[in-house]
Motif scaffolding. Structure first.
Motif, PDB file in Angstrom:
ATOM      1  N   UNK A 182       0.844  -1.204   0.000  1.00 40.41           N
ATOM      2  CA  UNK A 182       0.000   0.000   0.000  1.00 40.41           C
ATOM      3  C   UNK A 182       0.879   1.255   0.000  1.00 40.41           C
ATOM      4  N   UNK A 183       0.870   1.957  -1.122  1.00 48.92           N
ATOM      5  CA  UNK A 183       1.659   3.180  -1.263  1.00 48.92           C
ATOM      6  C   UNK A 183       0.970   4.375  -0.607  1.00 48.92           C
ATOM      7  N   UNK A 184      -0.343   4.301  -0.433  1.00 50.59           N
ATOM      8  CA  UNK A 184      -1.134   5.471  -0.034  1.00 50.59           C
ATOM      9  C   UNK A 184      -0.621   6.189   1.216  1.00 50.59           C
ATOM     10  N   UNK A 185      -0.255   5.499   2.306  1.00 57.72           N
ATOM     11  CA  UNK A 185       0.219   6.248   3.481  1.00 57.72           C
ATOM     12  C   UNK A 185       1.496   7.042   3.206  1.00 57.72           C
ATOM     13  N   UNK A 186       2.399   6.490   2.404  1.00 63.29           N
ATOM     14  CA  UNK A 186       3.622   7.214   2.047  1.00 63.29           C
ATOM     15  C   UNK A 186       3.278   8.434   1.189  1.00 63.29           C
ATOM     16  N   UNK A 187       2.383   8.222   0.243  1.00 64.86           N
ATOM     17  CA  UNK A 187       1.989   9.283  -0.682  1.00 64.86           C
ATOM     18  C   UNK A 187       1.326  10.433   0.071  1.00 64.86           C
ATOM     19  N   UNK A 188       0.435  10.082   0.993  1.00 62.21           N
ATOM     20  CA  UNK A 188      -0.288  11.114   1.731  1.00 62.21           C
ATOM     21  C   UNK A 188       0.638  11.891   2.657  1.00 62.21           C
ATOM     22  N   UNK A 189       1.579  11.191   3.289  1.00 59.55           N
ATOM     23  CA  UNK A 189       2.543  11.883   4.155  1.00 59.55           C
ATOM     24  C   UNK A 189       3.384  12.866   3.349  1.00 59.55           C
ATOM     25  N   UNK A 190       3.812  12.462   2.163  1.00 59.01           N
ATOM     26  CA  UNK A 190       4.614  13.363   1.333  1.00 59.01           C
ATOM     27  C   UNK A 190       3.786  14.560   0.890  1.00 59.01           C
ATOM     28  N   UNK A 191       2.573  14.328   0.396  1.00 57.14           N
ATOM     29  CA  UNK A 191       1.749  15.426  -0.095  1.00 57.14           C
ATOM     30  C   UNK A 191       1.459  16.438   1.018  1.00 57.14           C
ATOM     31  N   UNK A 192       1.117  15.945   2.190  1.00 57.80           N
ATOM     32  CA  UNK A 192       0.657  16.853   3.245  1.00 57.80           C
ATOM     33  C   UNK A 192       1.801  17.462   4.053  1.00 57.80           C
ATOM     34  N   UNK A 193       2.866  16.694   4.309  1.00 58.50           N
ATOM     35  CA  UNK A 193       3.978  17.245   5.081  1.00 58.50           C
ATOM     36  C   UNK A 193       4.965  17.961   4.169  1.00 58.50           C
ATOM     37  N   UNK A 194       5.522  17.248   3.187  1.00 54.21           N
ATOM     38  CA  UNK A 194       6.549  17.857   2.345  1.00 54.21           C
ATOM     39  C   UNK A 194       5.947  18.911   1.407  1.00 54.21           C
ATOM     40  N   UNK A 195       5.001  18.503   0.587  1.00 52.34           N
ATOM     41  CA  UNK A 195       4.453  19.448  -0.390  1.00 52.34           C
ATOM     42  C   UNK A 195       3.656  20.561   0.272  1.00 52.34           C
ATOM     43  N   UNK A 196       2.921  20.241   1.326  1.00 51.75           N
ATOM     44  CA  UNK A 196       2.168  21.276   2.038  1.00 51.75           C
ATOM     45  C   UNK A 196       3.091  22.305   2.663  1.00 51.75           C
ATOM     46  N   UNK A 197       4.180  21.838   3.287  1.00 47.06           N
ATOM     47  CA  UNK A 197       5.154  22.764   3.889  1.00 47.06           C
ATOM     48  C   UNK A 197       5.862  23.585   2.822  1.00 47.06           C
ATOM     49  N   UNK A 220      -3.558  27.333  -7.507  1.00 42.91           N
ATOM     50  CA  UNK A 220      -4.937  26.865  -7.598  1.00 42.91           C
ATOM     51  C   UNK A 220      -5.001  25.367  -7.853  1.00 42.91           C
ATOM     52  N   UNK A 221      -3.963  24.807  -8.497  1.00 41.47           N
ATOM     53  CA  UNK A 221      -3.907  23.369  -8.753  1.00 41.47           C
ATOM     54  C   UNK A 221      -3.330  22.613  -7.551  1.00 41.47           C
ATOM     55  N   UNK A 222      -2.437  23.259  -6.828  1.00 38.25           N
ATOM     56  CA  UNK A 222      -1.739  22.573  -5.735  1.00 38.25           C
ATOM     57  C   UNK A 222      -2.522  22.584  -4.425  1.00 38.25           C
ATOM     58  N   UNK A 223      -3.270  23.662  -4.178  1.00 38.96           N
ATOM     59  CA  UNK A 223      -3.967  23.799  -2.903  1.00 38.96           C
ATOM     60  C   UNK A 223      -4.863  22.597  -2.581  1.00 38.96           C
ATOM     61  N   UNK A 224      -5.693  22.139  -3.523  1.00 38.16           N
ATOM     62  CA  UNK A 224      -6.594  21.022  -3.190  1.00 38.16           C
ATOM     63  C   UNK A 224      -5.879  19.764  -2.729  1.00 38.16           C
ATOM     64  N   UNK A 225      -4.728  19.433  -3.315  1.00 31.43           N
ATOM     65  CA  UNK A 225      -4.059  18.185  -2.943  1.00 31.43           C
ATOM     66  C   UNK A 225      -3.066  18.370  -1.801  1.00 31.43           C
ATOM     67  N   UNK A 226      -2.549  19.582  -1.619  1.00 32.91           N
ATOM     68  CA  UNK A 226      -1.532  19.790  -0.593  1.00 32.91           C
ATOM     69  C   UNK A 226      -2.105  20.251   0.743  1.00 32.91           C
ATOM     70  N   UNK A 227      -3.206  21.001   0.717  1.00 33.33           N
ATOM     71  CA  UNK A 227      -3.722  21.605   1.947  1.00 33.33           C
ATOM     72  C   UNK A 227      -5.171  21.253   2.252  1.00 33.33           C
ATOM     73  N   UNK A 228      -6.022  21.206   1.248  1.00 33.93           N
ATOM     74  CA  UNK A 228      -7.458  21.096   1.523  1.00 33.93           C
ATOM     75  C   UNK A 228      -7.860  19.723   2.040  1.00 33.93           C
ATOM     76  N   UNK A 229      -7.113  18.674   1.716  1.00 36.07           N
ATOM     77  CA  UNK A 229      -7.399  17.370   2.300  1.00 36.07           C
ATOM     78  C   UNK A 229      -7.200  17.396   3.807  1.00 36.07           C
ATOM     79  N   UNK A 230      -6.181  18.108   4.252  1.00 35.62           N
ATOM     80  CA  UNK A 230      -5.949  18.262   5.688  1.00 35.62           C
ATOM     81  C   UNK A 230      -7.083  19.042   6.332  1.00 35.62           C
ATOM     82  N   UNK A 231      -7.531  20.104   5.675  1.00 30.59           N
ATOM     83  CA  UNK A 231      -8.672  20.876   6.192  1.00 30.59           C
ATOM     84  C   UNK A 231      -9.881  19.971   6.369  1.00 30.59           C
ATOM     85  N   UNK A 232     -10.177  19.202   5.345  1.00 31.19           N
ATOM     86  CA  UNK A 232     -11.363  18.338   5.363  1.00 31.19           C
ATOM     87  C   UNK A 232     -11.291  17.334   6.519  1.00 31.19           C
TER      88      UNK A 232
END
Length: 490
Positions: free
Chosen positions: A300-315, A392-404
């Motif tokens: 399962x790649x998903x936990x690694x992918x989500x950690x990168x998107x939200x921690x690395x890319x979000x930061x 506008x393309x990055x916000x939904x995947x980098x930040x808004x998932x965390x908001x939700x």
């Protein structure tokens, strides 16, 4: 004049330069890569060469395919496929370091504009078992979540594949990477060749399933139902997550590499020391021993992918928007701002980490510190304006998932709300023409229109349904936080 890097001259490289650990002359092609840019050369090609060395295999040489131009082919062919990776980091005292290795995993390079037939033949070759891709998100020619069948390149490939199904192999130039892949699979199916695994390495959520779907859609458009049936049984599309910062190579980098090696290298790439590759362990046939070269094979790649998107890319985005407004030119400068760095740490600790399931063997706090340490590397040269583009393309995947997820947990997302507000302030000030700020975004006109008008900036931008889904934009807890943070930042 300084000799150019090649199989003949590499033996004369200075002693401190690492040479290929596997003899390129003894290596045969078992892997095709579509989209040979700097990232592939610094990432998958390095992992593949190290895997060959670790497993004592010589059957995973790479036939690399350029995408939009012949430039990389023109760089590498005179060098017999060899190129250097200049790794630039910091030592324990914060002093810059530079190490150079020569990579020999690339054994052939083709430009589809002139050699589509050559690439299609290689894709159908039974000795090739793996195809990898780094074609950027735009290269997938999507319209929303589906293949853009109106794209001229896609139409070219549909027509070419339909022609082949009538019995004649068509070597007309490929119009798109997806078309190239589908046409290669069609030839492979016709010859009943061995199974094949297609590994996309672009940073797209659930990238394996996405690519499989696009290939199916192109095959369906060409009426290639028999090929689709063959692929369903004989082709695999595992998900992946990749990470390594690979900045653009400069003339100064080339000069430094020449000084280190004594050879001229037109194919040089630059990279940070860190590298990560997580691959879903779902292959249709043989593969390189990538796990022996540092890759993580997982179900399962998903936990690694989500950690990168939200921690690395979000930061990364937070530092870019806030840093640019504060006058920091580079991401390294922004991380060097103690107050801003602490803001980002709090953003990760208080809002991001609570939404994540830690991947196996990963401490998310240590990962956060590692990410911030990587961003502090001045050799990477990423500017805040560069990272801030396409918000506008990055916000939904980098930040808004965390908001939700924070709202769903009943928490008020103060820290991620501040990150969203930082984007809004950046948009407003760049739209006002503030010196040094540039709004480079597909929705630039809409953003400028929404940013105009003084008070109410948060509400106007939250009204952009292209970015903010209704359940977030209408949530009073989130609206209140964003209003408050916009007011504080302005």
């Amino acid at each position: 004049m300084t000799d150019r890097l090649s199989l003949t001259t590499v033996t004369r490289a200075a002693p401190g330069v690492a040479r290929p650990p596997v003899d390129p002359r003894a290596t045969t092609v078992g892997l095709v890569h579509l989209g040979i840019g700097a990232f592939h050369r610094a990432h998958q090609a390095v992992h593949t060469e190290d895997a060959m060395a670790a497993a004592e295999e010589t059957t995973w040489g790479i036939h690399a395919v350029t995408q939009r131009s012949a430039r990389v082919a023109e760089q590498l062919r005179p060098q017999d496929g060899l190129y250097g990776v200049l790794t630039k980091g910091l030592d324990g005292a914060g002093r810059p370091t530079a190490d150079l290795r020569v990579v020999g995993a690339v054994r052939d390079v083709s430009f589809p504009g002139e050699q589509t037939g050559e690439v299609l033949a290689r894709l159908a070759d039974p000795s090739v078992h793996v195809v990898t891709l780094t074609v950027t998100e735009k290269g997938y020619r999507r319209a929303g979540d589906r293949l853009d069948l109106d794209d001229p390149g896609v139409r070219t490939d549909v027509a070419a594949l339909a022609g082949e199904l009538r019995g004649t192999e068509v070597d007309d130039p490929a119009g798109s990477p997806i078309g190239m892949l589908a046409r290669g699979l069609a030839r492979r199916a016709r010859r009943d060749a061995t199974p094949i695994t297609v590994v996309t390495c672009d940073n797209i959520v659930q990238n394996g399933a996405m690519l499989a779907g696009l290939v199916r859609q192109l095959l369906a458009a060409a009426g290639a139902d028999d090929v689709a049936a063959w692929a369903a049984e004989h082709a695999a599309f595992p998900a992946t997550m990749v990470d390594r910062i690979v900045p653009a190579t400069t003339d100064a980098d080339r000069a430094e590499a020449t000084r280190l090696s004594g050879l001229r290298d037109e194919g040089l790439v630059v990279a940070e020391p860190f590298t990560q590759w997580v691959i879903e362990d779902s292959f249709a046939g043989p593969r390189p021993a990538w796990e022996q070269a540092g890759a993580t094979l997982t179900s399962d790649v998903a936990p690694f992918e989500e950690a990168k998107l939200r921690i690395l890319n979000g930061s990364h985005s937070y530092l870019a928007y806030r840093g640019a407004v504060l006058g920091h030119r580079t991401i390294a400068d922004a991380v060097g701002d103690h107050a801003l760095r602490e803001e980002v740490r709090a953003f990760v600790d208080e809002d991001v980490i609570p939404t994540l399931t830690p991947p196996p063997g990963v401490d998310l706090g240590e990962y956060r510190d590692e990410v911030l340490g990587r961003f502090a590397n001045p050799a990477l040269g990423h500017t805040t304006i560069q990272v801030a583009m396409d918000g506008s393309q990055k916000l939904p995947v980098r930040l808004l998932g965390t908001v939700r997820d924070r709202l769903a947990a009943g928490a008020v997302p103060h820290r991620v709300g501040r990150a969203v507000a930082a984007w809004m302030v950046f948009v407003a000030r760049s739209a006002d023409g503030e010196a040094g700020l540039v709004l480079d975004d597909p929705l630039a006109d809409r953003l400028q229109e929404a940013a105009a008008g003084g008070d109410g900036l948060a509400d106007r931008l939250l009204g952009l349904t292209e970015i903010f889904p209704a359940e977030l934009a209408e949530d009073e807890r989130f609206r209140a936080v964003v209003r408050e943070q916009v007011a504080d930042l302005t």
